[in-house]
Design a protein around this motif. Structure first.
Motif, PDB file in Angstrom:
ATOM      1  N   GLU A  20      -2.545  35.801 -16.218  1.00  0.00           N
ATOM      2  CA  GLU A  20      -2.744  37.107 -16.827  1.00  0.00           C
ATOM      3  C   GLU A  20      -2.067  37.153 -18.202  1.00  0.00           C
ATOM      4  O   GLU A  20      -0.939  36.689 -18.368  1.00  0.00           O
ATOM      5  CB  GLU A  20      -2.171  38.208 -15.936  1.00  0.00           C
ATOM      6  CG  GLU A  20      -2.421  39.608 -16.464  1.00  0.00           C
ATOM      7  CD  GLU A  20      -1.943  40.691 -15.513  1.00  0.00           C
ATOM      8  OE1 GLU A  20      -1.689  41.817 -15.986  1.00  0.00           O
ATOM      9  OE2 GLU A  20      -1.830  40.411 -14.301  1.00  0.00           O
ATOM     10  N   ILE A  21      -2.774  37.714 -19.172  1.00  0.00           N
ATOM     11  CA  ILE A  21      -2.270  37.768 -20.546  1.00  0.00           C
ATOM     12  C   ILE A  21      -2.099  39.221 -20.970  1.00  0.00           C
ATOM     13  O   ILE A  21      -3.019  40.032 -20.800  1.00  0.00           O
ATOM     14  CB  ILE A  21      -3.234  37.038 -21.502  1.00  0.00           C
ATOM     15  CG1 ILE A  21      -3.295  35.546 -21.156  1.00  0.00           C
ATOM     16  CG2 ILE A  21      -2.801  37.227 -22.955  1.00  0.00           C
ATOM     17  CD1 ILE A  21      -4.275  34.759 -21.985  1.00  0.00           C
ATOM     18  N   ASP A  22      -0.940  39.516 -21.512  1.00  0.00           N
ATOM     19  CA  ASP A  22      -0.631  40.847 -22.049  1.00  0.00           C
ATOM     20  C   ASP A  22      -0.966  40.838 -23.535  1.00  0.00           C
ATOM     21  O   ASP A  22      -0.331  40.125 -24.320  1.00  0.00           O
ATOM     22  CB  ASP A  22       0.843  41.166 -21.821  1.00  0.00           C
ATOM     23  CG  ASP A  22       1.210  42.585 -22.247  1.00  0.00           C
ATOM     24  OD1 ASP A  22       0.596  43.089 -23.212  1.00  0.00           O
ATOM     25  OD2 ASP A  22       2.105  43.182 -21.633  1.00  0.00           O
TER      26      ASP A  22
ATOM     27  N   ASN B 226      -3.978  51.580 -24.161  1.00  0.00           N
ATOM     28  CA  ASN B 226      -3.712  50.862 -22.907  1.00  0.00           C
ATOM     29  C   ASN B 226      -4.645  49.649 -22.813  1.00  0.00           C
ATOM     30  O   ASN B 226      -5.677  49.694 -22.131  1.00  0.00           O
ATOM     31  CB  ASN B 226      -3.924  51.785 -21.701  1.00  0.00           C
ATOM     32  CG  ASN B 226      -2.922  52.916 -21.670  1.00  0.00           C
ATOM     33  OD1 ASN B 226      -1.714  52.688 -21.628  1.00  0.00           O
ATOM     34  ND2 ASN B 226      -3.431  54.151 -21.686  1.00  0.00           N
TER      35      ASN B 226
ATOM     36  N   ARG C  75      -3.336  30.866 -21.540  1.00  0.00           N
ATOM     37  CA  ARG C  75      -2.513  31.456 -22.595  1.00  0.00           C
ATOM     38  C   ARG C  75      -2.402  30.537 -23.819  1.00  0.00           C
ATOM     39  O   ARG C  75      -2.526  30.987 -24.965  1.00  0.00           O
ATOM     40  CB  ARG C  75      -1.106  31.760 -22.054  1.00  0.00           C
ATOM     41  CG  ARG C  75      -0.196  32.472 -23.062  1.00  0.00           C
ATOM     42  CD  ARG C  75       1.197  32.654 -22.487  1.00  0.00           C
ATOM     43  NE  ARG C  75       1.153  33.433 -21.262  1.00  0.00           N
ATOM     44  CZ  ARG C  75       1.164  34.751 -21.236  1.00  0.00           C
ATOM     45  NH1 ARG C  75       1.194  35.436 -22.361  1.00  0.00           N
ATOM     46  NH2 ARG C  75       1.143  35.387 -20.078  1.00  0.00           N
TER      47      ARG C  75
ATOM     48  N   PHE D 233      -7.525  37.576 -18.007  1.00  0.00           N
ATOM     49  CA  PHE D 233      -7.066  36.324 -17.426  1.00  0.00           C
ATOM     50  C   PHE D 233      -7.696  35.147 -18.171  1.00  0.00           C
ATOM     51  O   PHE D 233      -8.915  35.046 -18.273  1.00  0.00           O
ATOM     52  CB  PHE D 233      -7.414  36.277 -15.940  1.00  0.00           C
ATOM     53  CG  PHE D 233      -6.673  37.290 -15.128  1.00  0.00           C
ATOM     54  CD1 PHE D 233      -5.522  36.930 -14.426  1.00  0.00           C
ATOM     55  CD2 PHE D 233      -7.104  38.613 -15.078  1.00  0.00           C
ATOM     56  CE1 PHE D 233      -4.833  37.874 -13.684  1.00  0.00           C
ATOM     57  CE2 PHE D 233      -6.423  39.556 -14.331  1.00  0.00           C
ATOM     58  CZ  PHE D 233      -5.268  39.193 -13.629  1.00  0.00           C
TER      59      PHE D 233
ATOM     60  N   PRO E 243      -5.524  44.170 -19.159  1.00  0.00           N
ATOM     61  CA  PRO E 243      -5.083  42.778 -18.985  1.00  0.00           C
ATOM     62  C   PRO E 243      -6.305  41.880 -18.837  1.00  0.00           C
ATOM     63  O   PRO E 243      -7.349  42.321 -18.355  1.00  0.00           O
ATOM     64  CB  PRO E 243      -4.285  42.830 -17.681  1.00  0.00           C
ATOM     65  CG  PRO E 243      -4.865  43.975 -16.931  1.00  0.00           C
ATOM     66  CD  PRO E 243      -5.292  44.983 -17.968  1.00  0.00           C
TER      67      PRO E 243
ATOM     68  N   ARG F  17     -11.936  38.329 -16.888  1.00  0.00           N
ATOM     69  CA  ARG F  17     -11.435  37.410 -15.862  1.00  0.00           C
ATOM     70  C   ARG F  17     -12.267  36.136 -15.880  1.00  0.00           C
ATOM     71  O   ARG F  17     -13.465  36.164 -15.618  1.00  0.00           O
ATOM     72  CB  ARG F  17     -11.486  38.061 -14.481  1.00  0.00           C
ATOM     73  CG  ARG F  17     -10.893  37.204 -13.358  1.00  0.00           C
ATOM     74  CD  ARG F  17     -10.986  37.912 -12.024  1.00  0.00           C
ATOM     75  NE  ARG F  17     -10.093  39.048 -11.972  1.00  0.00           N
ATOM     76  CZ  ARG F  17      -8.807  38.990 -11.582  1.00  0.00           C
ATOM     77  NH1 ARG F  17      -8.297  37.823 -11.226  1.00  0.00           N
ATOM     78  NH2 ARG F  17      -8.069  40.069 -11.548  1.00  0.00           N
TER      79      ARG F  17
ATOM     80  N   GLU G  27       1.940  41.690 -25.976  1.00  0.00           N
ATOM     81  CA  GLU G  27       2.869  40.567 -26.148  1.00  0.00           C
ATOM     82  C   GLU G  27       2.245  39.480 -27.015  1.00  0.00           C
ATOM     83  O   GLU G  27       2.901  38.908 -27.898  1.00  0.00           O
ATOM     84  CB  GLU G  27       3.239  40.003 -24.779  1.00  0.00           C
ATOM     85  CG  GLU G  27       4.176  38.789 -24.861  1.00  0.00           C
ATOM     86  CD  GLU G  27       4.375  38.116 -23.520  1.00  0.00           C
ATOM     87  OE1 GLU G  27       5.012  37.051 -23.493  1.00  0.00           O
ATOM     88  OE2 GLU G  27       3.867  38.650 -22.505  1.00  0.00           O
TER      89      GLU G  27
END
Length: 408
Positions: A246-248, A278, A286, A283, A281, A396, A251
């Motif tokens: 999962e990638i934010d 918002n 990374r 996937f 997220p 995803r 960040e």
């Protein structure tokens, strides 16, 4: 059974057949002992004076192995009996060409010492493309036996196995070269950050804590990249395996800003990051996503003028995450668009700050995007009107099923 003359000498899959033939890099090569020995075995099996291993190009045949009194190694496709043989999957046999009216006007059949007996088996690739033939001829009629036909088919498979082994070897070497090129390209940005941080520390000791963190991060990226490439080089077929997590986005964008703000400041450029309140997220791998955005943002800085503004925006669009890197720099013309994602592409745009470019970045970026089942496109109104790169990725990642999974 009467032979029926084909209406065309082109195969049903002609373009793919020619593409595969050229992949072998066999056309216009010198004679080789391996192929000559196979042709010799054919003459022994049939007790005939002449045998050939030929490859059928677009409008000619190239004779790789020539065990005959003929001195040429090329003939017109329309005149060659081998051109008829690749139109069918089985062995083509003319026991006596004088009994086949459809080919009596063939230049190699005409005349007192012309071809009276002809047998040829197609050289069929694993994909089912007939790229050439093994053939045998005689100036007098002959009969063939099932054993002779089977031997000819076996020898044709040996020829294809030889070509496939060479192709695999060549692709392995090319993959290793690609990996080295990727390594050289991918460590350029973190090395530039380290160099810049060192320059800043030299001039202003108060910046040491911030620059130390940048150097640490850049060294980590180099180590991770080299480790990743070493693993890839050890894998069979050098297949890249994604490490999905999962990638934010917040960040991710913060890390991008920390990495590129100083580089942009050297050219008095500003980078504006925009995210929804918002962000969803998603996937993905990374490291690969970071490489994609590092390449695009590095190019935006490199090819934009001093004082330019660069936008990096992300949004959810139709169940995908869409990231856009937009600059107001040199833009693209039609020729640039055609070559944009090819290896070692040379475009009309030039770096504006004496940076270097090897033309690999966008090719690598495209491959990483497609590994995620995503797309990348470039939009530019024209020269000096800026460029937008749009990366669209599924929220995803789902691995596409393999053939073995279908059959299980």
């Amino acid at each position: 059974m009467q032979y029926v003359t084909p209406t065309s000498l082109l195969t049903k899959n002609e373009s793919h057949r020619l593409e595969k033939l050229r992949d072998y890099h066999i056309l216009d090569t010198h004679s080789e002992d391996t192929f000559d020995k196979i042709a010799l075995m054919v003459t022994q099996v049939f007790n005939c004076p002449s045998a050939f291993i030929s490859f059928i190009d677009e409008d000619r045949i190239f004779i790789k192995s020539n065990l005959s009194q003929m001195t040429f190694n090329e003939a017109k496709r329309k005149d060659s009996l081998s051109s008829l043989a690749i139109l069918q999957d089985d062995v083509l046999v003319f026991n006596d060409t004088m009994n086949v009216p459809e080919i009596l006007d063939n230049p190699y059949v005409l005349g007192g010492n012309g071809v009276r007996f002809f047998a040829a088996v197609p050289l069929k690739t694993p994909e089912g493309y007939n790229v050439g033939t093994i053939s045998v001829i005689d100036s007098r009629p002959r009969e063939v036996t099932p054993l002779q036909i089977d031997m000819m088919k076996t020898l044709s498979k040996i020829v294809i196995d030889k070509l496939e082994n060479r192709l695999r070897y060549r692709k392995t070497i090319e993959s290793q070269i690609d990996l080295m090129n990727i390594a050289l390209h991918e460590i350029k940005n973190p090395l530039a950050s380290i160099k810049l941080a060192n320059e800043i520390i030299t001039k202003d000791g108060t910046k040491i804590p911030n620059m130390t963190e940048m150097i640490k991060s850049s060294v980590g990226r180099i180590q991770a990249k080299l480790s990743d490439l070493l693993k890839q080089s050890e894998m069979e077929e050098t297949q890249i395996v994604l490490s999905i997590e999962e990638i934010d986005l917040k960040e991710l964008f913060t890390r991008l800003q920390n990495s590129f703000d100083l580089l942009a400041a050297r050219k008095n450029q500003s980078i504006i990051f925009e995210l929804p309140d918002n962000p969803p997220p998603f996937f993905a791998d990374r490291a690969k996503i970071s490489d994609i955005l590092h390449n695009l943002l590095s190019n935006a800085i490199k090819y934009s003028y001093h004082g330019a503004t660069i936008m990096v925006m992300a949004a959810e669009v139709n169940g995908n995450i869409q990231i856009r890197v937009k600059d107001n720099g040199q833009g693209l013309d039609e020729n640039d668009v055609d070559r944009l994602f090819t290896k070692f592409a040379k475009l009309s745009s030039k770096p504006t700050g004496k940076e270097t470019s090897n033309g690999l970045g966008l090719s690598i970026t495209k491959s990483f995007v497609e590994l995620h089942n995503g797309t990348i496109e470039a939009i530019s109104p024209g020269k000096d009107q800026g460029t937008s790169f749009i990366v669209t990725l599924p929220l995803r990642y789902e691995k596409e099923p393999s053939l073995s999974e279908f059959s299980s």
